[in-house]
Each structure stands twice: as C-alpha cells, then as structure tokens.
Design an enzyme around this catalytic site. Structure first.
Site, PDB file in Angstrom:
ATOM      1  N   GLU A 182       0.946  -1.721   0.315  1.00 36.88           N
ATOM      2  CA  GLU A 182      -0.193  -0.213  -0.148  1.00 36.88           C
ATOM      3  C   GLU A 182       1.027   1.597   0.444  1.00 36.88           C
ATOM      4  O   GLU A 182       0.205   2.213  -0.967  1.00 36.88           O
ATOM      5  CB  GLU A 182      -0.975   0.335   0.756  1.00 36.88           C
ATOM      6  CG  GLU A 182      -1.929   0.958   0.977  1.00 36.88           C
ATOM      7  CD  GLU A 182      -3.006   0.921   2.425  1.00 36.88           C
ATOM      8  OE1 GLU A 182      -2.462  -0.558   3.285  1.00 36.88           O
ATOM      9  OE2 GLU A 182      -3.592   1.543   1.887  1.00 36.88           O
ATOM     10  N   ALA A 223      -8.141   3.433   8.927  1.00 30.30           N
ATOM     11  CA  ALA A 223      -7.038   1.678  10.272  1.00 30.30           C
ATOM     12  C   ALA A 223      -5.713   1.826   9.644  1.00 30.30           C
ATOM     13  O   ALA A 223      -5.319   1.291  10.817  1.00 30.30           O
ATOM     14  CB  ALA A 223      -7.194   0.987   9.724  1.00 30.30           C
TER      15      ALA A 223
END
Ligand SMILES: *[C@@H]1O[C@H](CO)[C@@H](O)[C@H](O)[C@H]1NC(C)=O
Ligand SMILES: *[C@@H]1O[C@H](CO)[C@@H](O)[C@H](O)[C@H]1NC(C)=O
Ligand SMILES: *[C@@H]1O[C@H](CO)[C@@H](O)[C@H](O)[C@H]1NC(C)=O
Length: 527
Positions: A182, A223
C-alpha cells in the site's frame, strides 16, 4: 566614348547571371529546409493524433476500512508504457461502509458495489468491456478482519469474487494487499502523476528528468497510515526498504505502514484509553470532541476492533453503552493524543519513529493525501503552509462550539465533523513527534488530494504495476521516432537552412556592392 567605357562592366551579362542562378537555387533550398523542419516537428508533436487507435480502460476498487471507492482509468492504447498518460476518468464512492464490515453478512456487499458498477458501464464503450481489467485491492480494514477472523475475511473476498464473475469485465481477482505494498503503490502513484519518473525532452524522447527528485508519500486511511520516501542514504535495513525498478532506474523506497494508526482506529484507541482512565464506567469527557457535543457509543464500537480488543475490560458487554461528552480543549486534546505513541521503545535512537520502528531522517518533498488532506481541508488549509499556521488553525477549530460547525464546514456530516479536531491533533503529533518533521521541514509537505483529475491513492500505482505498465527496463519505453535520428535530421536541415541564409545574404551584399560601385563609377565618368 567615356560613357560607353564606364557602363560596360555593369551591363556585362556574363558577370550577373552566375550570381542569379545560385541565388534562386539557394532560396529554393532554404524554403525546402524550413518545410522539412516544420514537417518533422509537426509530425512529432501531433504523433498522438496521427497514430492514436483508441483508448483502453482499467478499473480498480479500493476497498478501504471505511468505504470502497471505484476508480476508472483510461489511456491511449499504443502509449501504455509512457509515463503520465493514464488518467482517472471516473470515481464512484460505494454507499455504506467498507467491505470488512460485511463479515457477518457477506452476501449483502454486492448490491451497493453494483450501483457503482452500473455507472462505470456508462463510462466505458460496450465493445471494450471484455478487455477491461478489474482489480479489487483491500487494505487495513480487511487485514485487521483477517487477523481477527480469517474465515470471515475469506467469505467476504469470495462474495466479491462471485459478484465480479457475473460482470462483463475481465476480473483479475480480489486480494488483501500488505501495508508495505500500500505504501509503495501510493508512492508510485504520486510520483507517476507528478512526472518524476520520466519526462519528454525537446526531442520528444522520454528521459529521466535531469536531477529529478522523487516525492515522499504520506497516506492516512481509516485503519492504517503509510510513510514512504527515498532516504538520504540507502539503508541496509532491508525489512523496511522495497526495491522498485521503473523505466531502467532502481529506487530503494523506505516504507512503513502503521497498523491501527489510521485515523478511525487511532480515535477508537484514544476513546478506549480515556474510558479506562475515567472514574466513571459509562462516561467519557473527550477534550478532542467539540464543546456541547454529546453522543452514545457502544462497547462493541470501542472494543470490537482488532486494535482495541486486547484492552477490553473484564466485564466486556458489546451492547453496553457509553456517553461521550465533548469539552473542546485543544491543549488537553494534544496531550491526550500522546498516549497513542510509544517513544520509549526507540530508546533514544535517531533512526526510529515510534513503537521501535526504524525510520531514516525525512528528506525532500512530501505529498500528504487522503485523510491528511481531508483533515487540513476542514481547517481551511491546503497545499503548503507553516507548522505555526497549522497549529493556530487547529487551535481555533478545536475551540469551536458544536453548534458552530455546520456553519464553518463546507460539508457537514456528524461523524466526520466531530472528529476533525482529533484528527488534526493526531496528524500534528504523528508528523512532528512521530516522523520528526520540524518547523523547517514541515513546509516541504504538500497537502494535496489529486493531480489534474487523478486522485493520489495507491490504486493507480497498483494497476500500473499489475498491468506491467511501468516497464522495469528503459529500452522498453516507446519512442515516437528514434530520438538520435530525429535530432540528426533536425540538425542537418537547420545547418542547411543556415548555410543557405548566409549564402543569400552574402550574394545580396555582393550584388549591392557591385551596383553601388557601378553607380559611383558612372557618376564619376559623367563628371
Ligand atoms: C499552538 O497555538 C496555540 C494558540 O495560538 C499556542 O498557545 C501554542 O503554544 C501553540 N503550540 C505550538 C507547539 O506552537
Ligand atoms: C473557512 O473559510 C470560510 C470562507 O472564508 C469561512 O466561512 C469558514 O468559517 C472557514 N472555516 C474555518 C474552519 O475556519
Ligand atoms: C509495454 O511494455 C511491455 C513489457 O514491459 C511490453 O510487453 C508491451 O508490448 C509494451 N507496450 C507498448 C505499447 O509498447
């Protein structure tokens, strides 16, 4: 007799004609050279129009912890390996929460996705459906669900899989990407969109931008949060470094993803810790919520997540409720945010951010997107600004009454509005105390959500990588014309044109001189 003698050299035809012929020929040459230069340049410039056989499309679903976003990308088919040609043409926010919240009812997640896919179908020509790849990448929300309950996470992914097999597109799978991926994909997207990998030089060849610096990437999700940049010195700490090879250049990207440090999970952790240190068992006074704000949260909301389950109270009852009362106190909020960070684990090491995580000194420009951007935007800030400006904007925002917020926020939504003061303080703490930005380096951070119309998000870098649209070797980059041939031709014809021009000027001057001397002689003779 005198007159006839002086006129003779001027009227001598054998003297003039040899100069006239070359002049005409040279002039024609000059025009031809200019025509060739103009043609070559025009063809190069308009190469796109001349050759473009059509567009291609790709779809990425960014399945985040709070929501899913569908992105549609488009690029000219024959230029897929060029940099900066992939554009985002459509974006759709899927209604409802992130896919990880469908753990107990995975069959229900298809419907809201389908609403977005219906809109997507209008943006892509029908005959290209079959050749349009679709990727679904899930991030921290699903990583946490998998840690908590692997079966449920798999059921969610299967449900997505089932939905897409019934779609007309070329589905290339749903997967949970790692935090490092990511981070790196976000870094690739930011630098791709900013043209930091390659640029077009004046010969229209793709080259590595001279002295190009890459930009670091700061991503804040619900998150997790990611930091990725190229440090001053290549670090030996390979656990935190990813090697990326793009267009013939190798980059060693430092990247780290802090799980549970996205703004929603961090806020939950803060509320949970506040409840623990509170004397009352069902009331929290929260200095990060605006004054006069009151809400009721369930214990499940606070302790149901993987990030907070380890601090669950003994007598945990998911349906029990807690009153949360905002006190809007910026100084106390700042102080309370510090409990989220463990600095002692770094043991005073310089190359350490927090929680004992290795991090070299931040270097160069950074782009801060997603949650970072939305938070500063709520404070009326965007782009670059000083740390002092950020602090004072945050301070005045946090001191606002809850009743005032609908008037000062462009879009009012309760759950976002109540949390901006927290996320601003959280960002401050994370960037300054965590990553060690200071008053000097802070203005190097550019808070930005998109470049042109393309969002800065990991999804574009993900698609570029999975479709091999960024070749690791530079010689696979497509050139409109061999650049050295083009340069050679241009140089040759420019030199020709110049020579012709010099010759024309020269012959013109010579003719003038002849004429003048003729005239002078003539006048002389007449006298
Ligand atoms: C932030 O701003 C407030 C109010 O202007 C001030 O009291 C505080 O000292 C500032 N904090 C920092 C770290 O600059
Ligand atoms: C942001 O700017 C607008 C327009 O100038 C103003 O109405 C609003 O109060 C400002 N919001 C904040 C949070 O300062
Ligand atoms: C792009 O590069 C890949 C290999 O990296 C190659 O297979 C493909 O043909 C290239 N596409 C174009 C349009 O040049």
């Amino acid at each position: 007799m005198f007159t006839a003698l002086t006129r003779q050299p001027c009227e001598q035809t054998g003297f003039r004609i040899p100069y006239k012929m070359p002049t005409i020929v040279t002039f024609v040459f000059l025009l031809l050279s200019i025509a060739v230069i103009v043609t070559i340049t025009l063809v190069q410039v308009n190469q796109k129009e001349v050759l473009s056989p059509g567009l291609m499309y790709g779809i990425v679903l960014d399945a985040g912890s709070t929501r899913t976003t569908v992105y549609v990308y488009q690029w000219p088919a024959e230029k897929e390996n060029d940099t900066g040609v992939v554009n985002q043409t459509f974006k759709c926010n899927v209604k409802g929460r992130g896919i990880s919240s469908y753990g107990s009812n995975p069959q229900e997640l298809a419907k809201p996705i389908d609403d977005c896919m219906d809109k997507v179908k209008e943006k892509i020509p029908f005959h290209l459906y079959r050749s349009t790849p679709v990727y679904l990448g899930a991030t921290a929300g699903m990583r946490l669900l998998r840690l908590q309950n692997e079966t449920r996470a798999n059921e969610v992914l299967e449900s997505v899989q089932n939905y897409f097999t019934s779609q007309p597109f070329e589905f290339r799978g749903a997967q949970i990407i790692t935090g490092q991926e990511e981070g790196v994909y976000g870094w690739i997207t930011a630098n791709y969109l900013m043209g930091n990998f390659l640029e077009k030089n004046i010969w229209t060849a793709w080259v590595h931008p001279h002295g190009a610096e890459t930009t670091g990437a700061l991503d804040l999700g619900g998150a997790s949060t990611q930091i990725s940049f190229i440090p001053e010195e290549t670090t030996k700490n390979s656990n935190y470094t990813r090697q990326v090879e793009l267009y013939g250049y190798k980059y060693s990207v430092y990247t780290h993803s802090f799980q549970c440090y996205g703004k929603d999970e961090a806020e939950k952790k803060l509320l949970a810790s506040m409840l623990q240190s509170s004397n009352e068992k069902s009331r929290i006074k929260n200095p990060c919520y605006p004054r006069n704000y009151e809400t009721v949260l369930t214990m499940e909301y606070l302790y149901g997540s993987f990030c907070t389950e380890f601090i669950r109270p003994e007598n945990y009852n998911p349906s029990q409720t807690v009153n949360v009362i905002g006190t809007g106190d910026p100084a106390l909020c700042r102080e309370s945010v510090s409990v989220l960070f463990n600095f002692t684990a770094c043991q005073g090491r310089e190359d350490c951010s927090f929680n004992g995580i290795f991090q070299p000194k931040v270097k160069g420009k950074f782009v801060a997107f997603s949650g970072f951007y939305y938070t500063v935007n709520a404070l009326n800030l965007t782009g670059q600004f000083s740390l002092a400006d950020f602090n004072s904007s945050m301070w005045s925002f946090c001191a606002q009454n809850w009743d005032q917020l609908p008037f000062i926020l462009p879009k009012f939504d309760e759950t976002y509005a109540r949390s901006y003061c927290f996320s601003a303080n959280y960002i401050y703490y994370l960037l300054v105390h965590g990553y060690k930005f200071n008053a000097e380096t802070w203005p190097q951070i550019h808070f930005q959500k998109e470049v042109g119309n393309s969002s800065i998000a990991w999804s574009l870098g993900y698609m570029l990588s999975l479709t091999n649209m960024i070749p690791p070797e530079s010689d696979q980059v497509w050139f409109p014309m061999n650049p050295s041939l083009f340069a050679g031709l241009l140089l040759f014809f420019t030199a020709m044109a110049l020579l012709c021009l010099i010759f024309l000027v020269y012959s013109c001057v010579v003719t003038r001189m002849r004429k003048n001397s003729c005239h002078v002689e003539h006048v002389f003779a007449a006298e």
